[in-house]
Scaffold this motif. Structure first.
Motif, short mmCIF file in Angstrom:
data_model
loop_
_atom_site.label_atom_id
_atom_site.label_comp_id
_atom_site.label_asym_id
_atom_site.label_seq_id
_atom_site.Cartn_x
_atom_site.Cartn_y
_atom_site.Cartn_z
N LEU A 1 12.31 11.34 -0.53
CA LEU A 1 11.83 11.33 0.86
C LEU A 1 10.53 12.10 0.99
O LEU A 1 9.60 11.68 1.68
CB LEU A 1 12.88 11.97 1.78
N ALA A 2 10.48 13.24 0.29
CA ALA A 2 9.27 14.07 0.37
C ALA A 2 8.06 13.30 -0.16
O ALA A 2 6.95 13.43 0.36
CB ALA A 2 9.48 15.36 -0.41
N ARG A 3 8.31 12.48 -1.19
CA ARG A 3 7.20 11.72 -1.75
C ARG A 3 6.68 10.69 -0.73
O ARG A 3 5.47 10.52 -0.57
CB ARG A 3 7.71 10.99 -2.99
N TYR A 4 7.60 10.04 -0.05
CA TYR A 4 7.18 9.11 1.00
C TYR A 4 6.45 9.86 2.13
O TYR A 4 5.43 9.40 2.64
CB TYR A 4 8.39 8.38 1.57
N ALA A 5 7.01 10.99 2.50
CA ALA A 5 6.40 11.75 3.60
C ALA A 5 4.98 12.17 3.24
O ALA A 5 4.07 12.09 4.07
CB ALA A 5 7.26 12.96 3.94
N ALA A 6 4.80 12.59 1.99
CA ALA A 6 3.46 13.02 1.58
C ALA A 6 2.49 11.84 1.62
O ALA A 6 1.35 11.98 2.06
CB ALA A 6 3.53 13.62 0.18
N ALA A 7 2.95 10.68 1.17
CA ALA A 7 2.07 9.52 1.15
C ALA A 7 1.67 9.12 2.56
O ALA A 7 0.59 8.59 2.78
CB ALA A 7 2.77 8.35 0.46
N MET A 8 2.56 9.36 3.52
CA MET A 8 2.26 8.98 4.90
C MET A 8 1.63 10.10 5.69
O MET A 8 1.28 9.91 6.85
CB MET A 8 3.55 8.55 5.60
N GLY A 9 1.53 11.27 5.10
CA GLY A 9 0.98 12.40 5.85
C GLY A 9 1.92 12.91 6.92
O GLY A 9 1.49 13.34 7.99
N ILE A 10 3.21 12.85 6.64
CA ILE A 10 4.21 13.39 7.58
C ILE A 10 4.68 14.72 7.03
O ILE A 10 5.08 14.83 5.87
CB ILE A 10 5.39 12.41 7.73
N SER B 1 0.83 -1.20 0.00
CA SER B 1 0.00 0.00 0.00
C SER B 1 0.87 1.26 0.00
O SER B 1 0.47 2.29 -0.56
CB SER B 1 -0.96 0.00 1.18
N LEU B 2 2.06 1.18 0.59
CA LEU B 2 2.95 2.34 0.53
C LEU B 2 3.39 2.57 -0.91
O LEU B 2 3.46 3.72 -1.37
CB LEU B 2 4.16 2.14 1.44
N ALA B 3 3.67 1.49 -1.62
CA ALA B 3 4.07 1.63 -3.02
C ALA B 3 2.96 2.30 -3.82
O ALA B 3 3.21 3.21 -4.61
CB ALA B 3 4.38 0.25 -3.60
N GLN B 4 1.73 1.90 -3.58
CA GLN B 4 0.61 2.51 -4.30
C GLN B 4 0.46 3.97 -3.92
O GLN B 4 0.23 4.84 -4.76
CB GLN B 4 -0.68 1.77 -3.98
N ALA B 5 0.56 4.24 -2.62
CA ALA B 5 0.31 5.59 -2.16
C ALA B 5 1.42 6.54 -2.59
O ALA B 5 1.17 7.71 -2.88
CB ALA B 5 0.17 5.61 -0.64
N ALA B 6 2.66 6.05 -2.63
CA ALA B 6 3.77 6.93 -3.00
C ALA B 6 4.00 6.95 -4.50
O ALA B 6 4.66 7.84 -5.01
CB ALA B 6 5.04 6.48 -2.28
N GLY B 7 3.44 5.95 -5.20
CA GLY B 7 3.63 5.91 -6.63
C GLY B 7 4.96 5.32 -7.05
O GLY B 7 5.48 5.67 -8.10
N TYR B 8 5.52 4.45 -6.23
CA TYR B 8 6.74 3.73 -6.60
C TYR B 8 6.38 2.28 -6.87
O TYR B 8 5.38 1.78 -6.37
CB TYR B 8 7.76 3.76 -5.46
N TRP B 9 7.24 1.61 -7.66
CA TRP B 9 7.03 0.19 -7.82
C TRP B 9 7.35 -0.50 -6.52
O TRP B 9 8.15 -0.03 -5.73
CB TRP B 9 7.91 -0.34 -8.94
N ARG B 10 6.72 -1.66 -6.36
CA ARG B 10 6.83 -2.34 -5.07
C ARG B 10 8.28 -2.74 -4.76
O ARG B 10 8.72 -2.66 -3.64
CB ARG B 10 5.94 -3.58 -5.08
N TRP B 11 8.98 -3.19 -5.82
CA TRP B 11 10.35 -3.63 -5.55
C TRP B 11 11.21 -2.45 -5.11
O TRP B 11 12.14 -2.61 -4.33
CB TRP B 11 10.95 -4.34 -6.77
N ARG B 12 10.89 -1.26 -5.59
CA ARG B 12 11.68 -0.10 -5.15
C ARG B 12 11.42 0.20 -3.68
O ARG B 12 12.33 0.53 -2.92
CB ARG B 12 11.32 1.13 -5.99
N VAL B 13 10.14 0.09 -3.31
CA VAL B 13 9.83 0.33 -1.88
C VAL B 13 10.55 -0.69 -1.02
O VAL B 13 11.15 -0.35 0.00
CB VAL B 13 8.31 0.28 -1.65
N ARG B 14 10.49 -1.94 -1.47
CA ARG B 14 11.16 -2.97 -0.66
C ARG B 14 12.66 -2.71 -0.58
O ARG B 14 13.30 -2.94 0.44
CB ARG B 14 10.88 -4.35 -1.27
#
Lengths: 133, 434
Positions: free
Chosen positions: A113-122, A84-97
């Protein structure tokens, strides 16, 4: 379901909120009563919340030991998993892993990092590098 | 975060003029059902008081609204202390000036999507109920998609896909319901403000996780939640929100709402908003009567004959077979989460209990009155009994999830099989009854 089978008192889990439940009154007709959380729903919600908390705690210990990246801790803390993080951040799953490993994570750019932070609401992306409980 | 849930009085105080007027206009709504059955006239009034949960909250402080129905004063003080207002920190001054256009009557319902469309239709003057919206759109279902995973667990759903209710009602009632999505958050933001400035209540889709007025334990990444924005407080920038899941209107900071509307991921809303653009063709509830037979038959067909193993009563059997095969010995933690997940989809996520079965049973009761067919009332009680079995299943599964009782997937699978059989028998009778 009868009205007396629904607790009208809000469960601590729901912080004072009540939901609506459809029950059959003594006259045999349906009506809506406030539902403060039946045993089943409170139990499973608690367990779902507890699972994420447990995963986050474990990830935090591993991150402190340098075995995983802080991203994993924040991911579970924000109730996400790699898929779900991959979907929310817009990265492929293997990249998230991959980013869940310490070395590739350390090489992430500020933009990533900003993209991850935005997906998590940080709000602050730099928070992702830290392990604030 | 709504940790400091305010006491009900500041929320009730500013709106006595608002609450009293719609209260009078809304309370005849459930009374519209017993139009044909005079015997239930006395019993329907307490139901009216209970069925509009926001009314007791508001009317407990403003006694002016109470005389709209005589048994209400007895009923209204009871629920008021039990259901405190979720969040109304800036009570007295703000709502009245901030509201553009007519006041919006909040309605608490079991399900978000049917609740939103019910509230929007009521605002247009059609005295429809949530159960009627749900049943009319044939939204009852059962889906088990093992190939779609949510936090490593399969997708289980007890209703049709998101927006099914909205689209069905749009088609059946010829509603001028307009959907809009946006490429950029800014455009979505502007359009929402524009519609609110015109005094239109607007339905929105958003992620529960970013809606900060939710209790923190309910905030999961579910992106297809529906809510209504009915105004904006220009002093703070907060949106005035009527979320049908909760018992009172609330508010949401603009930044949170924007984030919720533009999340990425599964079922991404892409800023979806919808509103009734124009006049609805008819505000007479009798227009639903000729649609009921088709709606019920469609639902029955989908639950019995949909040629897919994942959905309908076959889906229940499919799920039962998978539950039976759970690797209890190898991965007990996963198995516990698995059975807990089924229960969450059934009970926790705004279903009105038993995975919408009670909601549909309530619809059948209304349909019995509209079509003047007592057989439907009997079948409604039968569906209620099946719903109680679903709840029994939920309780057993929840206890196994928590570890209060030992994991026993076979017993749960037997329950599911049994329910599937009973539902099949019921739907066959339902087909004959209409």
């Amino acid at each position: 379901m009868r009205p007396d089978e629904v607790p009208s008192e809000s469960a601590p889990l729901l912080e004072g909120a009540t939901k609506a439940a459809y029950v059959v009154g003594p006259d045999g007709r349906y009506r809506i009563v406030p539902n403060g959380g039946t045993e089943a729903e409170v139990t499973v919600t608690e367990e779902a919340v507890a699972w994420f908390r447990q995963m986050a705690d474990e990830a935090r210990l591993r991150a402190l030991a340098g075995k995983t990246s802080p991203l994993e801790y924040h991911m579970y803390r924000r109730r996400l998993d790699p898929a779900s993080l991959a979907q929310a951040a817009g990265y492929w799953r293997w990249r998230v892993r991959r980013h869940l490993r310490p070395a590739p994570f350390a090489r992430l750019t500020a933009g990533q990092l900003a993209r991850y932070a935005a997906a998590m609401g940080i709000a602050d992306p730099e928070q992702l590098r830290r392990l604030d409980p | 975060m709504p940790a400091s849930s305010a006491n009900p009085t500041p929320a009730a105080n500013p709106t006595p003029d608002i609450s009293s007027a719609p209260d009078a206009s809304i309370s005849p709504v459930p009374a519209a059902n017993p139009a044909s059955s005079a015997s239930s006239a006395s019993s329907s009034s307490p139901a009216a008081a209970a069925s509009i949960n926001s009314a007791p909250d508001a009317s407990s402080a403003s006694i002016t609204s109470a005389p709209s129905a005589s048994p209400i004063p007895a009923a209204s003080p009871a629920p008021a202390p039990a259901s405190p207002v979720i969040l109304a920190p800036l009570g007295p001054a703000t709502p009245a000036p901030a509201m553009t256009g007519p006041a919006f009557q909040h309605l608490q319902t079991a399900h978000c999507e049917s609740g939103v469309i019910t509230s929007l239709l009521r605002a247009e003057g059609l005295p429809i109920t949530e159960a009627m919206c749900f049943g009319l759109s044939s939204a009852l279902s059962f889906c088990y998609f093992p190939f779609v995973r949510i936090n490593q667990l399969p997708l289980v759903s007890y209703r049709m896909t998101p927006r099914w209710i909205l689209n069905s009602l749009k088609r059946l009632l010829h509603l001028p319901l307009r959907f809009e999505r946006f490429k950029t958050p800014d455009a979505g933001h502007r359009r929402l403000d524009e519609l609110l400035a015109r005094g239109r209540p607007v339905g929105l889709q958003g992620s529960v996780f970013f809606l900060t007025y939710f209790p923190v334990n309910m905030r999961f990444h579910f992106n297809a939640h529906n809510l209504i924005a009915y105004g904006r407080d220009h002093a703070t920038g907060d949106y005035l929100i009527s979320d049908p899941v909760f018992n009172a209107p609330t508010r949401c900071p603009a930044a949170d709402l924007q984030r919720a509307r533009f999340v990425r991921g599964a079922l991404a809303p892409r800023g979806l908003l919808y509103h009734i653009d124009g006049k609805i063709p008819s505000t007479d509830l009798a227009q639903v009567t000729p649609l009921l037979r088709g709606a019920i038959r469609k639902n029955v067909w989908m639950m019995l004959y949909m040629p897919l193993p994942c959905v309908s009563t076959l889906g229940m059997r499919f799920l039962a077979s998978r539950v039976r095969r759970l690797p209890v010995g190898k991965a007990p933690g996963y198995c516990r989460r698995y059975v807990g997940h089924i229960v969450r989809m059934q009970e926790e996520v705004g279903t009105g209990g038993a995975g919408f079965r009670f909601l549909y049973a309530a619809f059948l009761q209304e349909a019995a009155v509209h079509l003047n067919r007592p057989a439907l009332h009997e079948l409604s009680l039968e569906l209620t009994a099946i719903g109680d079995e679903w709840r029994h299943f939920a309780l057993q599964a929840a206890r196994q999830n928590k570890g209060r009782s030992p994991l026993n997937p076979a017993a749960l699978a037997d329950l599911l099989d049994d329910i599937s059989r009973k539902e099949r028998a019921l739907y066959k009778k339902l087909w004959k009854a209409v």
